[in-house]
Design an enzyme around this catalytic site. Structure first.
Site, PDB file in Angstrom:
ATOM      1  N   ASP A 181       3.832 -10.190  -0.980  1.00  0.00           N
ATOM      2  CA  ASP A 181       3.055 -10.613   0.249  1.00  0.00           C
ATOM      3  C   ASP A 181       1.329  -9.844  -0.554  1.00  0.00           C
ATOM      4  O   ASP A 181       0.478  -9.858   0.529  1.00  0.00           O
ATOM      5  CB  ASP A 181       2.514  -9.740   1.558  1.00  0.00           C
ATOM      6  CG  ASP A 181       2.512 -10.882   3.091  1.00  0.00           C
ATOM      7  OD1 ASP A 181       2.578 -12.000   2.511  1.00  0.00           O
ATOM      8  OD2 ASP A 181       2.443 -10.254   4.259  1.00  0.00           O
ATOM      9  N   ASP A 205      10.276  -0.564   1.101  1.00  0.00           N
ATOM     10  CA  ASP A 205       9.087  -0.681   0.389  1.00  0.00           C
ATOM     11  C   ASP A 205       9.151  -1.060  -0.355  1.00  0.00           C
ATOM     12  O   ASP A 205       9.643  -0.529  -1.544  1.00  0.00           O
ATOM     13  CB  ASP A 205       8.351   0.354   1.472  1.00  0.00           C
ATOM     14  CG  ASP A 205       7.930  -0.283   3.107  1.00  0.00           C
ATOM     15  OD1 ASP A 205       8.112  -1.420   3.288  1.00  0.00           O
ATOM     16  OD2 ASP A 205       7.473   0.456   3.675  1.00  0.00           O
ATOM     17  N   ASP A 225       7.337   1.221  -2.692  1.00  0.00           N
ATOM     18  CA  ASP A 225       8.082   2.846  -3.329  1.00  0.00           C
ATOM     19  C   ASP A 225       8.991   3.141  -3.346  1.00  0.00           C
ATOM     20  O   ASP A 225       8.877   4.662  -3.979  1.00  0.00           O
ATOM     21  CB  ASP A 225       6.455   2.987  -3.646  1.00  0.00           C
ATOM     22  CG  ASP A 225       6.184   3.901  -1.646  1.00  0.00           C
ATOM     23  OD1 ASP A 225       7.157   2.555  -1.148  1.00  0.00           O
ATOM     24  OD2 ASP A 225       5.656   4.820  -1.059  1.00  0.00           O
ATOM     25  N   ASP A 241       8.720  -2.176  13.078  1.00  0.00           N
ATOM     26  CA  ASP A 241       9.553  -0.877  13.095  1.00  0.00           C
ATOM     27  C   ASP A 241      10.474   0.052  14.020  1.00  0.00           C
ATOM     28  O   ASP A 241      11.420  -0.374  14.640  1.00  0.00           O
ATOM     29  CB  ASP A 241       9.078  -0.062  11.745  1.00  0.00           C
ATOM     30  CG  ASP A 241       8.614   0.341  11.720  1.00  0.00           C
ATOM     31  OD1 ASP A 241       7.533   0.608  12.215  1.00  0.00           O
ATOM     32  OD2 ASP A 241       8.076   1.397  11.226  1.00  0.00           O
TER      33      ASP A 241
END
Length: 265
Positions: free
Chosen positions: A50, A109, A111, A203
């Site tokens: 994104d 995500d 990382d 979330d």
């Protein structure tokens, strides 16, 4: 017994690897999800980029292409209309036609680096538990000793995982989804209304709505997924602002639903 079910059922998994920014470990993250021990024909990896930087997009696409040549079932997705931040990105990915072929989705995500046995240690908890909608794993931090700030964050988050989430998971079958390093039953997401762009804590939003629909959550404190802590105060401040302002916004939106819910806590 758990591994026997995994090998016999071969349930379909869709892995969503989020890239809203190009982290320094994006290559390791992609390598980690491509190295998950699961039949390649039963696992689809979507890399959701994104970012708005053409250079970053090229680097990620090149990395995806490299793994495609090595046989990984992995695709690169970049939204033309980038609305709704992370929730909008997830919503767009889940609307792909091929999602109907999969029963579970795991989200990471950019990382986060799961261990190869991540799916083998999480998916079996859905076996014979049709009311389990989420299996969440604990985060571990590769840079926890980098400086004083990271050491303090590690102490704070250790309490969050070991006390808050583990206890709530045992006694309430509910806790807030951490946004990453978890596995969702796709049916639970769909019945709860899917990803909504109405808050900055998408979330927690989906977790509350799923619980109000009767879905139960499982927290695994002994299954860890490596990631990085913010090392600068500015990065930490931005993270904390989102984490603390979002819940109050969500509470106002969900208060009526919570009051009228038949779910007992």
């Amino acid at each position: 017994m758990l591994n026997v079910w995994v090998e016999s059922e071969l349930v379909g998994i869709q892995i969503l690897l989020m890239f809203t920014w190009l982290g320094p470990v994006y290559q390791q993250s992609i390598a980690a999800v491509c190295s998950l021990e699961w039949p390649k024909g039963k696992m689809l990896i979507q890399v959701l980029d994104d970012s708005d930087d053409p250079t970053s997009q090229t680097l990620i696409k090149d990395e995806v292409h490299k793994w495609q040549l090595e046989g990984a079932n992995i695709v690169y997705r970049h939204r033309v209309i980038r609305e709704g931040y992370k929730a909008g990105n997830l919503k767009s990915a889940m609307h792909c036609s091929y999602v109907k072929d999969y029963e579970f989705v795991s989200i990471f995500d950019a990382d986060f680096q799961p261990t190869p046995d991540f799916l083998q240690r999480t998916i079996p908890y859905f076996k014979d538990n049709e009311d389990v909608g989420l299996v969440q794993t604990r985060w571990s931090f590769i840079n926890k000793d980098e400086n004083l700030l990271t050491r303090l964050q590690n102490i704070n988050l250790a309490f969050h995982f070991e006390v808050e989430q583990q206890v709530n998971g045992i006694f309430l079958n509910f806790f807030g989804f951490n946004g990453t390093a978890g596995v969702w039953r796709i049916k639970a997401l769909e019945e709860s209304g899917g990803w909504l762009e109405r808050t900055t804590v998408e979330d927690m939003d989906i977790a509350v709505r799923a619980h109000l629909h009767g879905w139960k959550f499982v927290f695994l404190n002994d299954v860890e997924c490596q990631c990085e802590l913010p090392e600068s105060y500015e990065a930490y401040r931005k993270q904390q602002h989102r984490w603390h302002s979002g819940p109050m916004q969500l509470f106002r939106l969900c208060f009526s639903d919570i009051i009228h819910s038949k779910v007992t806590f």
